[in-house]
Design an enzyme around this catalytic site. Structure first.
Site, PDB file in Angstrom:
ATOM      1  CB  CYS A  58      -0.910  -0.011   1.218  1.00 21.37           C
ATOM      2  SG  CYS A  58      -1.882   1.500   1.410  1.00 21.37           S
ATOM      3  CD  GLU A  59      -0.380   5.209  -3.920  1.00 23.75           C
ATOM      4  OE1 GLU A  59      -1.175   6.158  -4.028  1.00 23.75           O
ATOM      5  OE2 GLU A  59       0.241   4.732  -4.886  1.00 23.75           O
ATOM      6  CG  HIS A  60      -2.561   5.389   1.333  1.00 24.76           C
ATOM      7  ND1 HIS A  60      -3.860   4.927   1.287  1.00 24.76           N
ATOM      8  CD2 HIS A  60      -2.391   6.175   0.235  1.00 24.76           C
ATOM      9  CE1 HIS A  60      -4.459   5.428   0.210  1.00 24.76           C
ATOM     10  NE2 HIS A  60      -3.594   6.177  -0.436  1.00 24.76           N
ATOM     11  CG  HIS A  61      -0.223   3.664   6.343  1.00 25.71           C
ATOM     12  ND1 HIS A  61      -1.506   3.554   5.858  1.00 25.71           N
ATOM     13  CD2 HIS A  61      -0.235   4.699   7.212  1.00 25.71           C
ATOM     14  CE1 HIS A  61      -2.273   4.487   6.411  1.00 25.71           C
ATOM     15  NE2 HIS A  61      -1.533   5.197   7.230  1.00 25.71           N
ATOM     16  CD  GLN A 120      -8.423  -4.639  -3.119  1.00 22.50           C
ATOM     17  OE1 GLN A 120      -7.998  -4.675  -1.969  1.00 22.50           O
ATOM     18  NE2 GLN A 120      -9.490  -5.312  -3.482  1.00 22.50           N
ATOM     19  CG  HIS A 149      -5.804  -3.613   2.162  1.00 20.73           C
ATOM     20  ND1 HIS A 149      -5.196  -2.739   1.288  1.00 20.73           N
ATOM     21  CD2 HIS A 149      -6.736  -4.290   1.444  1.00 20.73           C
ATOM     22  CE1 HIS A 149      -5.748  -2.870   0.093  1.00 20.73           C
ATOM     23  NE2 HIS A 149      -6.683  -3.809   0.163  1.00 20.73           N
ATOM     24  CB  CYS A 203      -3.239   0.100   6.295  1.00 22.25           C
ATOM     25  SG  CYS A 203      -4.264  -0.125   4.847  1.00 22.25           S
TER      26      CYS A 203
END
Length: 207
Positions: A85-88, A126, A154, A156
């Site tokens: 995941c590119e966020h975390h 996703q 996920h 996260c």
């Protein structure tokens, strides 16, 4: 595009120092090198063209039965994938189900797996991953419709925030004839009947 492994090692040392750890203690001494190897594997798809895997198509009209075109979809279920995941920068993993309605061409099933792997091995979300897979297949093949269903768990969601270990996320991306929910209903039913459908037992895709 290759991962700059020496730079990853340096930055991993800095990260360990930033959280108050000693990167030279025995348990962490090899961690920067391990992280560089890990990132090289996890982000191998950065800069790679997924459409390259679809170049070797087979013309149906030149096959052994040139008057016979597929009357239904080609469906490949339960392709295991993992991404970050590119966020975390936490992992997410699950299964991809791909279907396309051939026109004059088909492609080796392994090529479809490669498309998923290429697009998954880069920082992702996703929702975008499913759309990119659908675009690659729709643009790279002669198709009348494409359907991509992803079912993933996920990190996260399971390891931070709400900490829901059984929660999975289902996304649907469709092109051509399969943008109509009625047209894709049979495929959704076939995907849902898969013994391995979903990233967790009991999960499935809904139209």
């Amino acid at each position: 595009m290759s991962v700059d492994k020496p730079r990853v090692e340096r930055l991993t040392r800095e990260l360990l120092e930033a959280i108050g750890e000693d990167p030279d203690r025995p348990g962490l001494k090899q961690t920067p090198g391990r992280m560089a190897e890990l990132y090289e594997e996890f982000f191998a798809g950065v800069g790679e063209d997924p459409a390259a895997h679809l170049e070797r198509t087979i013309s149906i009209s030149r096959g052994p039965a040139p008057d016979t075109l597929p009357s239904g979809a080609v469906l490949l279920r339960d392709i295991r994938f993992r991404s970050v995941c590119e966020h975390h920068l936490l992992p997410f993993a699950g299964v991809a189900h791909l279907a396309y309605l051939p026109g004059e061409q088909v492609v080796g099933l392994g090529a479809l797996v490669k498309v998923v792997e290429t697009l998954a091995t880069r920082p992702q979300v996703q929702e975008r991953l499913g759309e990119q897979i659908a675009d690659a297949i729709a643009d790279g093949l002669d198709t009348r419709g494409v359907l991509v269903v992803l079912d993933a768990v996920h990190g996260c969601v399971t390891m931070r925030g709400g900490r829901q270990p059984l929660a999975s996320t289902v996304t649907i991306a469709a092109r051509g004839e399969y943008t109509d929910p009625v047209a894709r209903a049979e495929l959704i039913a076939l995907i849902g009947s898969s013994s391995n459908a979903g990233a967790q037992p009991g999960t499935g895709a809904q139209a």
